[in-house]
Design a protein around this motif. Structure first.
Motif, PDB file in Angstrom:
ATOM      1  N   SER A 209       0.853  -1.188   0.000  1.00 38.53           N
ATOM      2  CA  SER A 209       0.000   0.000   0.000  1.00 38.53           C
ATOM      3  C   SER A 209       0.889   1.238   0.000  1.00 38.53           C
ATOM      4  CB  SER A 209      -0.927   0.011   1.218  1.00 38.53           C
ATOM      5  OG  SER A 209      -0.176   0.272   2.393  1.00 38.53           O
ATOM      6  N   LEU A 210       0.252   2.386  -0.177  1.00 44.17           N
ATOM      7  CA  LEU A 210       0.962   3.668  -0.160  1.00 44.17           C
ATOM      8  C   LEU A 210       0.807   4.410   1.159  1.00 44.17           C
ATOM      9  CD1 LEU A 210       0.004   5.039  -3.709  1.00 44.17           C
ATOM     10  CD2 LEU A 210       2.247   4.198  -2.999  1.00 44.17           C
ATOM     11  N   GLU A 211      -0.216   4.064   1.926  1.00 42.81           N
ATOM     12  CA  GLU A 211      -0.587   4.877   3.084  1.00 42.81           C
ATOM     13  C   GLU A 211       0.517   5.021   4.124  1.00 42.81           C
ATOM     14  OE1 GLU A 211      -4.382   4.097   1.111  1.00 42.81           O
ATOM     15  OE2 GLU A 211      -2.589   2.914   1.527  1.00 42.81           O
ATOM     16  N   ALA A 212       1.342   4.009   4.296  1.00 46.44           N
ATOM     17  CA  ALA A 212       2.347   4.049   5.357  1.00 46.44           C
ATOM     18  C   ALA A 212       3.471   5.032   5.074  1.00 46.44           C
ATOM     19  CB  ALA A 212       2.929   2.651   5.582  1.00 46.44           C
ATOM     20  N   THR A 213       3.694   5.363   3.809  1.00 45.63           N
ATOM     21  CA  THR A 213       4.856   6.186   3.451  1.00 45.63           C
ATOM     22  C   THR A 213       4.509   7.467   2.709  1.00 45.63           C
ATOM     23  OG1 THR A 213       5.088   4.827   1.453  1.00 45.63           O
ATOM     24  CG2 THR A 213       6.446   4.230   3.358  1.00 45.63           C
ATOM     25  N   MET A 214       3.267   7.657   2.317  1.00 45.35           N
ATOM     26  CA  MET A 214       2.897   8.810   1.507  1.00 45.35           C
ATOM     27  C   MET A 214       1.736   9.558   2.154  1.00 45.35           C
ATOM     28  SD  MET A 214       1.875   8.870  -2.578  1.00 45.35           S
ATOM     29  CE  MET A 214       3.381   8.022  -3.050  1.00 45.35           C
ATOM     30  N   SER A 215       1.759  10.891   2.081  1.00 45.71           N
ATOM     31  CA  SER A 215       0.687  11.700   2.659  1.00 45.71           C
ATOM     32  C   SER A 215      -0.655  11.382   2.002  1.00 45.71           C
ATOM     33  CB  SER A 215       1.007  13.190   2.494  1.00 45.71           C
ATOM     34  OG  SER A 215       2.151  13.540   3.233  1.00 45.71           O
ATOM     35  N   ARG A 216      -1.718  11.456   2.794  1.00 37.45           N
ATOM     36  CA  ARG A 216      -3.028  11.037   2.315  1.00 37.45           C
ATOM     37  C   ARG A 216      -3.489  11.833   1.104  1.00 37.45           C
ATOM     38  NH1 ARG A 216      -8.205  11.506   6.189  1.00 37.45           N
ATOM     39  NH2 ARG A 216      -7.879  13.709   5.650  1.00 37.45           N
ATOM     40  N   TYR A 217      -3.215  13.151   1.088  1.00 41.02           N
ATOM     41  CA  TYR A 217      -3.710  13.964  -0.031  1.00 41.02           C
ATOM     42  C   TYR A 217      -3.092  13.514  -1.352  1.00 41.02           C
ATOM     43  CZ  TYR A 217       0.570  16.831  -0.234  1.00 41.02           C
ATOM     44  OH  TYR A 217       1.866  17.275  -0.377  1.00 41.02           O
ATOM     45  N   LEU A 218      -1.841  13.038  -1.312  1.00 39.83           N
ATOM     46  CA  LEU A 218      -1.200  12.538  -2.525  1.00 39.83           C
ATOM     47  C   LEU A 218      -1.785  11.187  -2.932  1.00 39.83           C
ATOM     48  CD1 LEU A 218       2.546  13.455  -1.837  1.00 39.83           C
ATOM     49  CD2 LEU A 218       1.037  14.478  -3.546  1.00 39.83           C
ATOM     50  N   VAL A 219      -2.013  10.312  -1.950  1.00 40.26           N
ATOM     51  CA  VAL A 219      -2.599   8.999  -2.242  1.00 40.26           C
ATOM     52  C   VAL A 219      -3.945   9.168  -2.929  1.00 40.26           C
ATOM     53  CG1 VAL A 219      -3.473   6.859  -1.243  1.00 40.26           C
ATOM     54  CG2 VAL A 219      -1.391   7.890  -0.330  1.00 40.26           C
ATOM     55  N   GLU A 220      -4.768  10.089  -2.413  1.00 36.52           N
ATOM     56  CA  GLU A 220      -6.106  10.294  -2.991  1.00 36.52           C
ATOM     57  C   GLU A 220      -6.021  10.813  -4.420  1.00 36.52           C
ATOM     58  OE1 GLU A 220      -7.907  12.898  -0.170  1.00 36.52           O
ATOM     59  OE2 GLU A 220      -8.406  11.284   1.253  1.00 36.52           O
ATOM     60  N   ARG A 221      -5.086  11.704  -4.683  1.00 36.68           N
ATOM     61  CA  ARG A 221      -4.964  12.248  -6.039  1.00 36.68           C
ATOM     62  C   ARG A 221      -4.442  11.203  -7.015  1.00 36.68           C
ATOM     63  NH1 ARG A 221      -2.936  18.543  -5.523  1.00 36.68           N
ATOM     64  NH2 ARG A 221      -4.633  19.213  -4.160  1.00 36.68           N
ATOM     65  N   ILE A 222      -3.515  10.383  -6.555  1.00 36.99           N
ATOM     66  CA  ILE A 222      -2.996   9.323  -7.422  1.00 36.99           C
ATOM     67  C   ILE A 222      -4.101   8.344  -7.782  1.00 36.99           C
ATOM     68  CG2 ILE A 222      -1.499   7.268  -7.384  1.00 36.99           C
ATOM     69  CD1 ILE A 222       0.569   9.042  -5.921  1.00 36.99           C
ATOM     70  N   ARG A 223      -4.903   7.973  -6.812  1.00 39.69           N
ATOM     71  CA  ARG A 223      -5.988   7.029  -7.078  1.00 39.69           C
ATOM     72  C   ARG A 223      -7.059   7.601  -8.000  1.00 39.69           C
ATOM     73  NH1 ARG A 223      -6.474   4.607  -0.918  1.00 39.69           N
ATOM     74  NH2 ARG A 223      -4.837   3.028  -1.144  1.00 39.69           N
ATOM     75  N   SER A 224      -7.236   8.899  -7.964  1.00 44.10           N
ATOM     76  CA  SER A 224      -8.268   9.511  -8.801  1.00 44.10           C
ATOM     77  C   SER A 224      -7.767   9.871 -10.199  1.00 44.10           C
ATOM     78  CB  SER A 224      -8.818  10.768  -8.117  1.00 44.10           C
ATOM     79  OG  SER A 224      -7.805  11.762  -8.003  1.00 44.10           O
ATOM     80  N   ALA A 225      -6.458   9.768 -10.445  1.00 46.91           N
ATOM     81  CA  ALA A 225      -5.898  10.112 -11.761  1.00 46.91           C
ATOM     82  C   ALA A 225      -6.162   8.980 -12.744  1.00 46.91           C
ATOM     83  CB  ALA A 225      -4.396  10.383 -11.652  1.00 46.91           C
TER      84      ALA A 225
END
Length: 552
Positions: free
Chosen positions: A404-420
């Motif tokens: 997963s990405l959550e442990a190492t990446m800020s949530r706002y970035l994770v959400e934008r990556i998933r929505s791209a």
């Protein structure tokens, strides 16, 4: 093309006249000020300007207008003036709407009415916005010209150096651009002379080193004084913050930077959680502001010099550079940051700089237009790069070792990556091999759980993994951990048996095992590895330098 346009939009004739008057009094020499009294009229004006290829630098619009709100108009204005800065003039009651518009339409700034006096409330905001627009849309008449091959590692180094030092340049690819052959013929340049760099004044530079290029551009490459109060090694956020505070407090200050100011943060496409910038800002913008601030207070910046050694000479410390010369100072702040770790993939070494890159600048992003791009990494730097590169790439694949990405990446970035729509994340995967003749052509990816490998075509791989500190130049007297991070403050006392602290006082919080030498930012053991914390440590180091200098 004429002057760039500043467009004001307000349905109230008195307010419209007032803001136009204030803008003309300050900006009319360099900009054309145009008024519109409705959203529809503003869009019509922008359409005409677009047809004439007239640049629009700024659109300043009221929010509450009949028929079309300011935010609705600014959203539609992107079709005609995609590069224009957008300023919303609004009442306090509409601030929630304005803040939402920062995310929804990319609003650059909102300003509460009234803006009197304009010298305090209007002009500083407009100056910042127009300065950013000018930086993104430079006058190309005096640009440096670079002729080379896009798959050349040396061409990549030259372009990166120019971009990160905010030197406008035009790039000509010998494989694609007819102008490249004309310039090469005029300079009588051979293949061995590439990259060829043509500066506005002076002789053509043939395959120059960054030091030669910096000197030709008039950048400072040598220190001017025989002795400084403080020498700062490294021009990232920690080093620049230290320079601002040291110089502003009257210390003679010099920064030594081997590449360009900003460090890894300077390459960031977006820093969105830095205090005081609700829209976020690019690493380049933050760096340029910090460099200007440090220079205004009198700090010197020495560029394109690699620090190779360090000596203590009684009450003075000497920083040794690669080549003739050295810098002596009463105190030293080590702010060299970290570099990305090498990716252990077969065939990667031969292709570094030829399709494989550590970090990414805006120039690389724009060259990926319509291609498949792969990014390795799962921290914030990888996420920011992925979002920026995806603006140009046909498809972007983020290769992540974890599940997963959550442990190492800020949530706002994770959400934008998933929505791209054009970003794919391959979890539990790694790049195990790279292939290509002359430049990257294929990647081999392996699933870490099953071991299954598959080969994919790609000419672009960007690596953002781990952190290796740049501390080998410090020598044995500066205590470091087994990974090279500098040990400071109280942690030194835990290592006292191997490296005893020789003074009666305890070491200061950021002080290293050599009194008067401090470490700040990512290079320091157990630092937070965030821009804001690096800036804070840079400022704190100067406070400790003052305390140290008072004792010697």
């Amino acid at each position: 093309m004429g002057k760039p346009t500043i467009l004001t939009v307000d349905d109230d004739p008195l307010v419209s006249a007032a803001i136009s008057r204030d803008l003309r009094s300050r900006y009319a020499a360099d900009y054309r000020i145009v008024r519109a009294t409705s959203g529809a009229q503003a869009l019509a004006v922008l359409a005409k300007l677009a047809l004439r290829n007239q640049p629009v630098a700024l659109i300043a619009s009221d929010q509450r207008m009949p028929g079309m709100t300011g935010i609705e108009m600014l959203e539609q204005a992107r079709a005609h003036a995609p590069n224009a800065k957008c300023l919303l003039l609004t009442a306090y009651a509409d601030t929630d709407v304005a803040i939402k518009a920062i995310n929804d339409i990319g609003l650059d700034y909102y300003l509460l009415k009234p803006w009197d006096p304009p010298e305090e409330r209007l002009y500083p905001v407009i100056d910042d916005l127009l300065g950013d627009w000018r930086q993104a849309n430079p006058d190309h008449t005096s640009d440096v010209q670079v002729v080379g091959n896009r798959w050349s590692d040396r061409s990549h180094d030259i372009k990166t150096f120019l971009a990160r030092n905010h030197v406008p340049y035009r790039w000509y690819d010998v494989e694609r651009d007819a102008e490249a052959h004309r310039l090469r013929a005029l300079a009588e340049a051979t293949e061995a002379d590439l990259p060829l760099v043509l500066v506005p004044e002076g002789d053509a530079l043939r395959a120059p080193s960054t030091l030669e290029l910096a000197a030709a551009l008039g950048l400072r490459t040598r220190a001017e004084q025989p002795l400084y109060d403080v020498c700062i090694v490294g021009g990232g956020p920690a080093g620049l913050a230290a320079a601002v505070y040291a110089a502003s407090e009257g210390l003679s200050t010099v920064i030594v930077e081997r590449e360009a100011p900003g460090g890894q943060a300077g390459q960031s496409a977006a820093i969105e959680n830095y205090l005081g910038f609700p829209k976020g800002l690019t690493g380049s913008d933050l760096t340029q502001r910090a460099v200007a601030q440090a220079s205004r207070f009198g700090a010197e910046m020495v560029l394109a010099q690699t620090v190779v050694g360090f000596e203590t000479r009684g009450p003075v410390h000497a920083v040794l550079v690669d080549g003739p010369g050295e810098i002596e100072a009463r105190a030293v702040i080590v702010a060299t940051g970290v570099s990305y770790r090498s990716l252990g993939a077969k065939g990667l070494g031969e292709l570094t700089g030829r399709g494989v890159y550590y970090g990414a600048t805006a120039s690389e992003a724009s060259q990926c237009q319509g291609d498949d791009v792969y990014v390795v990494g799962a921290a914030n730097s990888a996420g920011q790069a992925a979002l920026n590169l995806a603006r140009y790439a046909k498809r972007l694949v983020l290769v992540v070792r974890a599940a997963s990405l959550e442990a190492t990446m800020s949530r706002y970035l994770v959400e934008r990556i998933r929505s791209a729509a054009n970003i794919e994340v391959r979890y539990r995967s790694e790049v195990v091999a790279c292939g290509g003749v002359g430049h990257l052509e294929t990647l081999t990816l392996a699933n870490r759980d099953t071991g299954v490998e598959d080969q994919v075509p790609s000419s672009w791989l960007f690596v953002f993994i781990g952190a290796s500190p740049r501390t080998e130049w410090l020598g044995p007297d500066i205590v470091r951990d087994d990974k090279g991070f500098v040990v400071t403050g109280q942690d030194l006392l835990n290592a006292a048996q191997a490296h005893p602290w020789g003074l009666s006082r305890a070491p200061f919080a950021l002080e290293t095992s050599v009194p008067g030498v401090f470490a700040a930012g990512d290079v320091r053991l157990d630092s937070m590895k965030r821009v804001a914390s690096a800036v804070g440590e840079g400022a704190m180091a100067v406070y400790l330098v003052h305390r140290y200098l008072a004792t010697v």
